[in-house]
Motif scaffolding. Structure first.
Motif, PDB file in Angstrom:
ATOM      1  N   ALA A 125       0.794  -1.246   0.106  1.00  0.00           N
ATOM      2  CA  ALA A 125       0.232   0.048   0.007  1.00  0.00           C
ATOM      3  C   ALA A 125       0.971   1.268   0.087  1.00  0.00           C
ATOM      4  CB  ALA A 125      -0.770  -0.018   1.256  1.00  0.00           C
ATOM      5  N   CYS A 126       0.470   2.192  -0.808  1.00  0.00           N
ATOM      6  CA  CYS A 126       1.174   3.608  -0.964  1.00  0.00           C
ATOM      7  C   CYS A 126       1.207   4.223   0.436  1.00  0.00           C
ATOM      8  CB  CYS A 126       0.706   4.396  -2.049  1.00  0.00           C
ATOM      9  SG  CYS A 126       0.564   3.649  -3.666  1.00  0.00           S
ATOM     10  N   ASP A 127       0.215   4.270   1.077  1.00  0.00           N
ATOM     11  CA  ASP A 127      -0.018   4.729   2.343  1.00  0.00           C
ATOM     12  C   ASP A 127       1.059   4.326   3.367  1.00  0.00           C
ATOM     13  OD1 ASP A 127      -0.968   2.587   2.905  1.00  0.00           O
ATOM     14  OD2 ASP A 127      -3.095   3.662   3.612  1.00  0.00           O
ATOM     15  N   ALA A 128       1.657   3.248   3.251  1.00  0.00           N
ATOM     16  CA  ALA A 128       2.691   2.661   4.311  1.00  0.00           C
ATOM     17  C   ALA A 128       3.785   3.940   4.247  1.00  0.00           C
ATOM     18  CB  ALA A 128       3.206   1.397   3.740  1.00  0.00           C
ATOM     19  N   CYS A 129       4.075   4.454   3.291  1.00  0.00           N
ATOM     20  CA  CYS A 129       5.215   5.184   3.250  1.00  0.00           C
ATOM     21  C   CYS A 129       4.735   6.770   2.872  1.00  0.00           C
ATOM     22  CB  CYS A 129       6.167   4.984   2.094  1.00  0.00           C
ATOM     23  SG  CYS A 129       7.041   3.223   2.232  1.00  0.00           S
ATOM     24  N   HIS A 130       3.510   6.930   2.257  1.00  0.00           N
ATOM     25  CA  HIS A 130       3.442   8.223   1.522  1.00  0.00           C
ATOM     26  C   HIS A 130       1.857   8.752   2.309  1.00  0.00           C
ATOM     27  CE1 HIS A 130       6.435   8.199  -1.416  1.00  0.00           C
ATOM     28  NE2 HIS A 130       5.927   7.140  -1.621  1.00  0.00           N
ATOM     29  N   GLU A 131       2.020   9.801   2.728  1.00  0.00           N
ATOM     30  CA  GLU A 131       0.920  10.457   3.450  1.00  0.00           C
ATOM     31  C   GLU A 131      -0.263  10.606   2.635  1.00  0.00           C
ATOM     32  OE1 GLU A 131       0.268  13.835   3.693  1.00  0.00           O
ATOM     33  OE2 GLU A 131      -1.377  13.708   5.433  1.00  0.00           O
ATOM     34  N   SER A 132       0.213  11.169   1.391  1.00  0.00           N
ATOM     35  CA  SER A 132      -0.921  11.684   0.487  1.00  0.00           C
ATOM     36  C   SER A 132      -1.831  10.632   0.103  1.00  0.00           C
ATOM     37  CB  SER A 132      -0.221  12.436  -0.686  1.00  0.00           C
ATOM     38  OG  SER A 132       0.376  13.535  -0.390  1.00  0.00           O
ATOM     39  N   ALA A 133      -1.146   9.406  -0.097  1.00  0.00           N
ATOM     40  CA  ALA A 133      -2.094   8.269  -0.349  1.00  0.00           C
ATOM     41  C   ALA A 133      -3.388   8.055   0.614  1.00  0.00           C
ATOM     42  CB  ALA A 133      -0.985   6.978  -0.274  1.00  0.00           C
ATOM     43  N   ASP A 134      -3.172   8.742   1.822  1.00  0.00           N
ATOM     44  CA  ASP A 134      -4.349   8.487   2.679  1.00  0.00           C
ATOM     45  C   ASP A 134      -5.474   9.459   2.099  1.00  0.00           C
ATOM     46  OD1 ASP A 134      -3.158   6.725   4.181  1.00  0.00           O
ATOM     47  OD2 ASP A 134      -2.520   8.011   5.606  1.00  0.00           O
ATOM     48  N   HIS A 135      -5.316  10.490   1.129  1.00  0.00           N
ATOM     49  CA  HIS A 135      -6.270  11.325   0.897  1.00  0.00           C
ATOM     50  C   HIS A 135      -6.575  11.079  -0.389  1.00  0.00           C
ATOM     51  CE1 HIS A 135      -5.192  13.839   4.450  1.00  0.00           C
ATOM     52  NE2 HIS A 135      -3.991  13.193   4.192  1.00  0.00           N
ATOM     53  N   PRO A 136      -7.887  11.698  -0.818  1.00  0.00           N
ATOM     54  CA  PRO A 136      -8.385  11.282  -2.361  1.00  0.00           C
ATOM     55  C   PRO A 136      -7.501  12.210  -3.235  1.00  0.00           C
ATOM     56  CG  PRO A 136      -9.611  12.868  -1.048  1.00  0.00           C
ATOM     57  CD  PRO A 136      -8.835  12.074  -0.225  1.00  0.00           C
ATOM     58  N   MET A 137      -7.474  11.538  -4.651  1.00  0.00           N
ATOM     59  CA  MET A 137      -6.586  12.470  -5.439  1.00  0.00           C
ATOM     60  C   MET A 137      -6.995  13.816  -5.861  1.00  0.00           C
ATOM     61  SD  MET A 137      -6.247   9.447  -8.255  1.00  0.00           S
ATOM     62  CE  MET A 137      -5.578   7.789  -8.219  1.00  0.00           C
ATOM     63  N   SER A 138      -8.199  13.965  -5.633  1.00  0.00           N
ATOM     64  CA  SER A 138      -8.692  15.589  -5.810  1.00  0.00           C
ATOM     65  C   SER A 138      -8.231  16.322  -4.929  1.00  0.00           C
ATOM     66  CB  SER A 138     -10.187  15.454  -5.780  1.00  0.00           C
ATOM     67  OG  SER A 138     -10.586  15.002  -4.443  1.00  0.00           O
ATOM     68  N   SER A 139      -7.478  15.851  -3.897  1.00  0.00           N
ATOM     69  CA  SER A 139      -6.873  16.735  -2.740  1.00  0.00           C
ATOM     70  C   SER A 139      -5.285  16.980  -2.933  1.00  0.00           C
ATOM     71  CB  SER A 139      -7.097  16.481  -1.134  1.00  0.00           C
ATOM     72  OG  SER A 139      -6.399  15.203  -1.028  1.00  0.00           O
ATOM     73  N   TRP A 140      -4.871  16.266  -3.914  1.00  0.00           N
ATOM     74  CA  TRP A 140      -3.563  16.460  -4.215  1.00  0.00           C
ATOM     75  C   TRP A 140      -3.008  17.667  -4.647  1.00  0.00           C
ATOM     76  CZ3 TRP A 140      -2.342  10.862  -6.951  1.00  0.00           C
ATOM     77  CH2 TRP A 140      -2.645   9.945  -6.051  1.00  0.00           C
ATOM     78  N   LEU A 141      -3.742  18.290  -5.560  1.00  0.00           N
ATOM     79  CA  LEU A 141      -3.282  19.644  -6.002  1.00  0.00           C
ATOM     80  C   LEU A 141      -3.022  20.569  -5.097  1.00  0.00           C
ATOM     81  CD1 LEU A 141      -2.499  21.085  -8.731  1.00  0.00           C
ATOM     82  CD2 LEU A 141      -4.933  22.044  -8.931  1.00  0.00           C
ATOM     83  N   GLY A 142      -4.385  20.348  -4.105  1.00  0.00           N
ATOM     84  CA  GLY A 142      -4.479  21.519  -3.117  1.00  0.00           C
ATOM     85  C   GLY A 142      -2.915  21.140  -2.128  1.00  0.00           C
ATOM     86  N   ARG A 143      -2.720  19.547  -2.041  1.00  0.00           N
ATOM     87  CA  ARG A 143      -1.767  19.703  -0.921  1.00  0.00           C
ATOM     88  C   ARG A 143      -0.314  20.080  -1.480  1.00  0.00           C
ATOM     89  NH1 ARG A 143      -3.240  16.224   2.931  1.00  0.00           N
ATOM     90  NH2 ARG A 143      -1.280  15.542   3.219  1.00  0.00           N
ATOM     91  N   VAL A 144      -0.263  20.093  -2.932  1.00  0.00           N
ATOM     92  CA  VAL A 144       0.942  20.564  -3.475  1.00  0.00           C
ATOM     93  C   VAL A 144       1.330  21.970  -2.944  1.00  0.00           C
ATOM     94  CG1 VAL A 144       2.265  21.139  -5.601  1.00  0.00           C
ATOM     95  CG2 VAL A 144       0.820  19.101  -5.581  1.00  0.00           C
ATOM     96  N   PHE A 145       0.284  22.693  -2.840  1.00  0.00           N
ATOM     97  CA  PHE A 145       0.599  24.072  -2.633  1.00  0.00           C
ATOM     98  C   PHE A 145       0.351  24.418  -1.213  1.00  0.00           C
ATOM     99  CE2 PHE A 145      -0.906  24.179  -6.862  1.00  0.00           C
ATOM    100  CZ  PHE A 145       0.110  24.957  -7.406  1.00  0.00           C
ATOM    101  N   SER A 146      -0.554  23.770  -0.100  1.00  0.00           N
ATOM    102  CA  SER A 146      -0.661  24.002   1.101  1.00  0.00           C
ATOM    103  C   SER A 146       0.311  23.109   1.950  1.00  0.00           C
ATOM    104  CB  SER A 146      -1.914  23.357   1.430  1.00  0.00           C
ATOM    105  OG  SER A 146      -2.224  22.055   1.201  1.00  0.00           O
ATOM    106  N   GLY A 147       0.921  21.996   1.357  1.00  0.00           N
ATOM    107  CA  GLY A 147       1.847  21.265   2.118  1.00  0.00           C
ATOM    108  C   GLY A 147       1.099  20.284   3.003  1.00  0.00           C
ATOM    109  N   HIS A 148       1.883  19.591   3.607  1.00  0.00           N
ATOM    110  CA  HIS A 148       1.218  18.197   4.207  1.00  0.00           C
ATOM    111  C   HIS A 148       1.143  18.513   5.834  1.00  0.00           C
ATOM    112  CE1 HIS A 148       2.722  15.473   0.937  1.00  0.00           C
ATOM    113  NE2 HIS A 148       3.206  16.683   0.546  1.00  0.00           N
ATOM    114  N   ALA A 149       0.962  19.696   6.199  1.00  0.00           N
ATOM    115  CA  ALA A 149       0.722  20.017   7.716  1.00  0.00           C
ATOM    116  C   ALA A 149       1.438  19.195   8.726  1.00  0.00           C
ATOM    117  CB  ALA A 149      -0.817  19.627   7.762  1.00  0.00           C
ATOM    118  N   GLY A 150       2.891  19.137   8.329  1.00  0.00           N
ATOM    119  CA  GLY A 150       3.737  18.535   9.525  1.00  0.00           C
ATOM    120  C   GLY A 150       3.977  17.237   9.385  1.00  0.00           C
TER     121      GLY A 150
END
Lengths: 794, 271
Positions: free
Chosen positions: A140-165
């Protein structure tokens, strides 16, 4: 015949082509031009050769000169062209075709991406490459990647907003423990790094490295795991690879290569003295050479040393293989002039008479007790603050056996210590060995209690009872009377002590048995006059008498009733011992019917002869607890005696540790096992083992001995490890600071390594010998549902 | 007036200087503890969009944005810069991921077709000027048609005048297909003259069977054959010069889309 030119220019000679438009004439390929080609929209305009123009009421032909000029018949009367044309054949121009292909490719690409991202295997298909084999199970991608826990639609926002620590590195650390500060260089703070490698002017490195170091590298900046470890590069990728330049940019001491500029091995491998004091120079040069015939001495380095693990760290084979041949007897106490056992309990000696004269109540106290008790005494009294304070005060007294001139506070302290000691002995008798444990550590620390069980291992209740009976025959009754205030105030004895009075206290025969017929115990040291002149302070000297009830019963003499005899290791006594058996084991009731006397007793029965055939020390040669006069001793059974180790590791009894840490102490542990502490305030730490692989210790430099065995020359290990006869190896062990030492061996020579370790041969990568993640850290716990729930990790 | 060679030398030197500087900066960056992929990646992204801007510039001809030739020069040298940045970014390996593989293929196709196109645009025009008459590409079919008409008329006239069908038969069997349209496309691109040589050989061999009147027509056919060969050559070469962009431009479009997705994924999954 010459070629005629084909290309002609001029509006009357050649048609005008518009290849930049989307539609062109389809007849062009067949060599024909469309007189009225397709419009920009691709439609054919008109059905005739021209679009007639009406002038002065007449329709005029407007056919171009290229198409033949105005036609003969001209337009019809209604204004239509009189020369009909077949419909044009629109064809896409090259530019239009290119645009169309581009649009198709774009549509296909977008469609493919939507299929990839929107499908069941969307995330898996996004994986940029196979993971290294060690990560193969992380499906599973979320074993290493925090973004994988979130829907793809949020990825663009996360690019700019960061990963909140929440960083991916934190997920790495769920499995990979690399210390408490993994985001710092080497997991060390700037201060720790500075301590290891002080900053130096940069020199010796290439220009690029210096630029990188000076312009881009901030050693204090946090590091992500991904900055060094590049994943998704194949199952066999080396994700721990690190270039020399990357090391150099941070390191203040820079150089070109291992062979050119690397620091010499001034403090490698030894940064501290050896944990086991073993003087190679002395042993190899003298002891082994002068060993008596038949002695087991090593003939080669490998007889004592061996590789410990796959990494090839060399360790000692152990005591039995390397040392026991000569040193086993030392530990068991063979040949010792004094008692081979450690005095765990020892009755301290007091000037009982002086205490009585001062009105102190002591009850029974062994008359011939001397000394200040064993090193354990203070530790045992620590549980009772009053007693401990008294002991501290009493410790200042010069001579406990002469308290005649001691101040009242000292006398009172002695009385307090006496009763505290009796209380302890009573507890020991009533509660068994656990009383000893409780005195030292209390009941709260159960973890320590497990260790403390080792401290009294083998101490049976029979030994305790025998000890108590020997020292304080009527302890329970006496204590009860003391508590009830029923003990009488002893009578004041006139301070006249002469040789005759001393003699009067003893039976002559008994005295002769003890000290010999001819010996006058005091004749050589003090005269009768001197003894007699010893001042004795009367009780009326203003010292307040203790408050004792009037009805204090008379107490028996303080002379011990029973003679303490050696007791074999308690494990032998699994059943109650009857008197006969006890006598057979320990002799008669008389404390002073010593072995000497028994040995000389020709009238003893055969059984008695057998039981006294060996001396006390000989009978206890296998070790264990035994009563030796006014001492309860423990004799170590051999090397690595668990009980002695436990005592030496007992932080709650620093006085004991200090006493046992004396190299001359029974067991002689610290003759070889060094004791460390950086300063006097620290507890001594005995090094029970040689340096050996520790899975939690991650050294900066590692050397695989095994990998180099095959290239050793005739000199063997000494090709690298050369003895240094000038070094004062033993002197370093006089102190406790392990960092102060003189190695038995000369510094290793870097040039020997550099003959092979070059870029073209065995390699000179920094990571060949050095590790990045260093320090002490444990592997992380496996990620189970429980550990995840406890840690709050996803 | 600066010559083409001088301009190319100047631009090459300047570009080489920039490229060397870029490599040094990249290696310095790589040796630090920063992530060099981000430096090379962002550089590549900027270059790709600058290169794509050339296409837009050509469409905005109404604006005074310096000559398109200057943009083309910039496009060429930035293109080489993009290839360098791509090489530093990806390294000497084919990526394993689906998106990355698609992007890799799109970039290779775009850059490869661009480099091929540049090569063709530098080499083929010389060949065009060396062989035959320079003709406009769109007019070639008309010229071929014109030659066909002339040759057919010549053969018919000869047959009518001499009553011999030798030349006409040969034309029908061998030359009519040849004059029907552009021929020997790949042979011309590859620089091979074998097909036209073989045809000329057969035409010349026919001469011994012709009468005096027919030989005059035969001589004119040889000239027309040569002219047709020149037109075929121009057609083949100019077709290549015009059509390589059908690969270059669509691949660029795909690459731009994949680049955006790649950047999104990189930032979404790097934290």
């Amino acid at each position: 015949m010459n070629k005629k030119p084909l290309q002609r220019f001029g509006y009357q000679d050649s048609p005008y082509h518009r290849p930049n438009q989307d539609w062109v004439c389809g007849y062009t390929d067949s060599g024909q031009a469309c007189p009225r080609g397709p419009e920009a929209s691709g439609k054919c305009s008109g059905a005739g050769h021209c679009e007639p123009l009406q002038q002065e009421g007449r329709w005029k032909c407007t056919r171009s000169d290229l198409a033949g000029g105005p036609c003969n018949d001209g337009p019809t009367s209604d204004g239509r062209c009189g020369v009909a044309l077949p419909p044009c054949q629109p064809r896409r121009s090259l530019r239009a075709k290119r645009r169309l292909v581009s649009r198709w490719i774009t549509a296909i690409t977008v469609g493919l991406l939507m299929v990839v991202l929107g499908g069941q295997q969307g995330l898996a298909l996004l994986e940029p490459g196979p993971r290294v084999s060690g990560h193969a199970q992380l499906q599973a991608c979320d074993a290493c990647h925090e973004s994988a826990d979130h829907p793809m639609s949020s990825w663009l926002g996360r690019v700019f907003s960061g990963h909140a620590g929440a960083t991916d590195s934190q997920r790495c650390l769920l499995c990979h423990g690399v210390g408490e500060a993994p985001e710092l260089a080497h997991g060390l703070s700037a201060q720790q790094r500075e301590a290891l490698a002080p900053a130096q002017p940069m020199a010796g490195a290439g220009l690029k490295v210096r630029w990188a170091s000076e312009l881009l590298v901030d050693p204090t900046a946090p590091l992500d795991c991904g900055q060094c470890h590049r994943e998704h590069r194949g199952t066999q990728a080396d994700i721990s690879a690190m270039s020399n330049a990357r090391c150099q940019t941070c390191h203040t001491q820079q150089f070109n290569s291992f062979a050119d500029g690397h620091p010499d091995f001034e403090d490698f491998p030894a940064r501290r003295r050896t944990r086991i004091q073993f003087d190679h120079v002395a042993h190899i040069g003298k002891h082994f050479a002068d060993a008596p015939e038949g002695a087991v001495v090593p003939e080669a380095c490998g007889d004592c040393h061996m590789p410990a693990n796959a990494q090839g760290m060399m360790v000692m084979r152990g005591f039995d293989a390397g040392c026991a041949g000569c040193h086993a007897g030392d530990i068991a106490g063979a040949g010792r002039a004094d008692a081979p056992g450690v005095a765990i309990l020892q009755v301290p000696g007091f000037d009982v008479q002086a205490l009585h004269n001062a009105g102190m109540v002591t009850g029974q106290w062994p008359e011939f007790a001397e000394g200040r008790g064993s090193a354990f005494l203070e530790s045992l009294l620590q549980a009772d603050p009053t007693a401990h304070a008294a002991y501290q005060r009493l410790r200042d007294a010069d001579d406990w056996l002469d308290l005649s001139s001691a101040p009242l506070e000292t006398l009172q302290a002695a009385q307090t210590v006496i009763w505290a000691y009796k209380r302890f002995m009573l507890d020991l008798r009533e509660q068994g060995a656990s009383a000893l444990v409780q005195r030292l550590i209390g009941d709260s620390d159960r973890a320590a209690e497990r260790q403390m069980r080792q401290l009294v291992s083998g101490l049976s209740i029979h030994v305790i009872e025998a000890t108590s009976d020997a020292w304080f025959p009527d302890l329970a009754a006496e204590w009860a009377a003391y508590v009830a205030g029923e003990l009488p105030v002893p009578e004041v004895v006139a301070p006249v002590i002469t040789a005759s009075s001393v003699e009067a206290d003893f039976d002559e025969d008994e005295f002769a048995d003890l000290f010999g017929d001819s010996g006058d115990l005091f004749a050589s040291d003090e005269t009768e006059t001197e003894i007699a002149a010893e001042p004795v302070r009367p009780i009326s000297d203003g010292i307040p008498a203790p408050v004792i009830p009037d009805s204090v019963p008379a107490m028996p003499s303080s002379k011990p009733q029973a003679t303490p005899q050696p007791v074999e290791q308690a494990s032998v006594h699994t059943e109650a011992v009857d008197d006969d058996e006890f006598d057979a084991l320990f002799g008669g009731d008389d404390l002073f019917s010593s072995d000497v006397e028994l040995d000389e007793d020709d009238t003893a029965s055969p059984v008695e002869k057998k039981s006294v055939a060996l001396s006390l020390d000989e009978r206890m040669r296998l070790g264990g607890w035994y009563l030796d006069d006014l001492s309860l001793r423990y004799r170590p059974a051999g090397h690595a005696d668990a009980l002695l180790q436990a005592w030496l590791q007992q932080a709650a009894a620093p006085q004991v540790v200090t006493a046992l840490a004396d190299p001359g102490s029974p067991g002689r542990c610290t003759k070889c096992h060094s004791a460390d502490r950086a300063n006097e305030s620290e507890q001594l730490r005995i090094n029970w083992h040689v340096a050996r692989p520790d899975p939690h210790q991650h050294a900066f430099t590692e050397f695989n001995h095994k990998a180099h065995f095959s290239i050793m020359g005739d000199a063997g290990c000494m090709g690298c490890h050369q003895l240094n006869a000038e070094a004062d190896y033993a002197a370093a062990f006089a102190g406790t600071d392990a960092r102060v030492f003189a190695s038995n061996f000369r510094n290793l020579e870097r040039n020997k390594c550099a003959t092979c370790h070059t870029g073209g041969q065995a390699g000179d990568q920094c990571t060949t010998c050095h590790s990045y993640h260093i320090g002490e850290f444990a592997a992380t716990e496996p990620l189970t549902r429980l550990t995840k729930a406890l840690s709050g990790s996803p | 007036m600066i010559t083409f060679a001088q301009r190319r030398l100047r631009n090459t030197l300047i570009s080489g200087l920039f490229f060397a500087l870029a490599i040094v900066v990249y290696t310095v960056y790589r040796d630090s503890h920063a992530r060099p992929e981000f430096l090379s990646g962002w550089t590549l992204l900027i270059l790709v969009f600058l290169l794509a801007a050339y296409h837009i510039r050509k469409r905005l001809s109404m604006l005074d944005l310096s000559p398109a030739a200057s943009w083309l020069q910039l496009h060429i040298y930035l293109g080489f810069g993009a290839v360098l940045a791509f090489a530093l970014h990806v390294g000497p390996r084919w990526p394993d991921g689906l998106i990355e593989s698609m992007l890799f293929a799109a970039f290779v196709l775009t850059a490869g077709s661009g480099i091929v196109g540049l090569y063709l645009s530098r080499r083929l025009p010389r060949r065009l000027t060396r062989q035959g008459e320079e003709v406009i590409y769109e007019r070639i079919p008309a010229f071929i048609s014109q030659l066909r008409d002339e040759s057919e008329a010549l053969v018919i006239d000869a047959a009518q005048r001499t009553g011999s069908s030798t030349l006409a038969d040969f034309y029908r069997d061998e030359l009519a297909p040849y004059f029907a349209g552009p021929r020997h496309f790949w042979a011309h691109l590859l620089g091979s003259g074998k097909p036209i040589f073989m045809l000329s050989q057969r035409l010349n061999a026919l001469q011994r069977y012709l009468g005096a009147d027919e030989r005059e027509a035969h001589a004119q056919l040889v000239v027309l054959l040569d002219q047709k060969n020149d037109l075929d050559f121009h057609y083949a070469v100019q077709t290549l010069l015009k059509r390589w962009t059908i690969l270059h431009v669509p691949a660029t479009a795909a690459m731009l889309i994949l680049v955006l997705v790649h950047v999104l994924l990189v930032y979404a999954f790097t934290a």
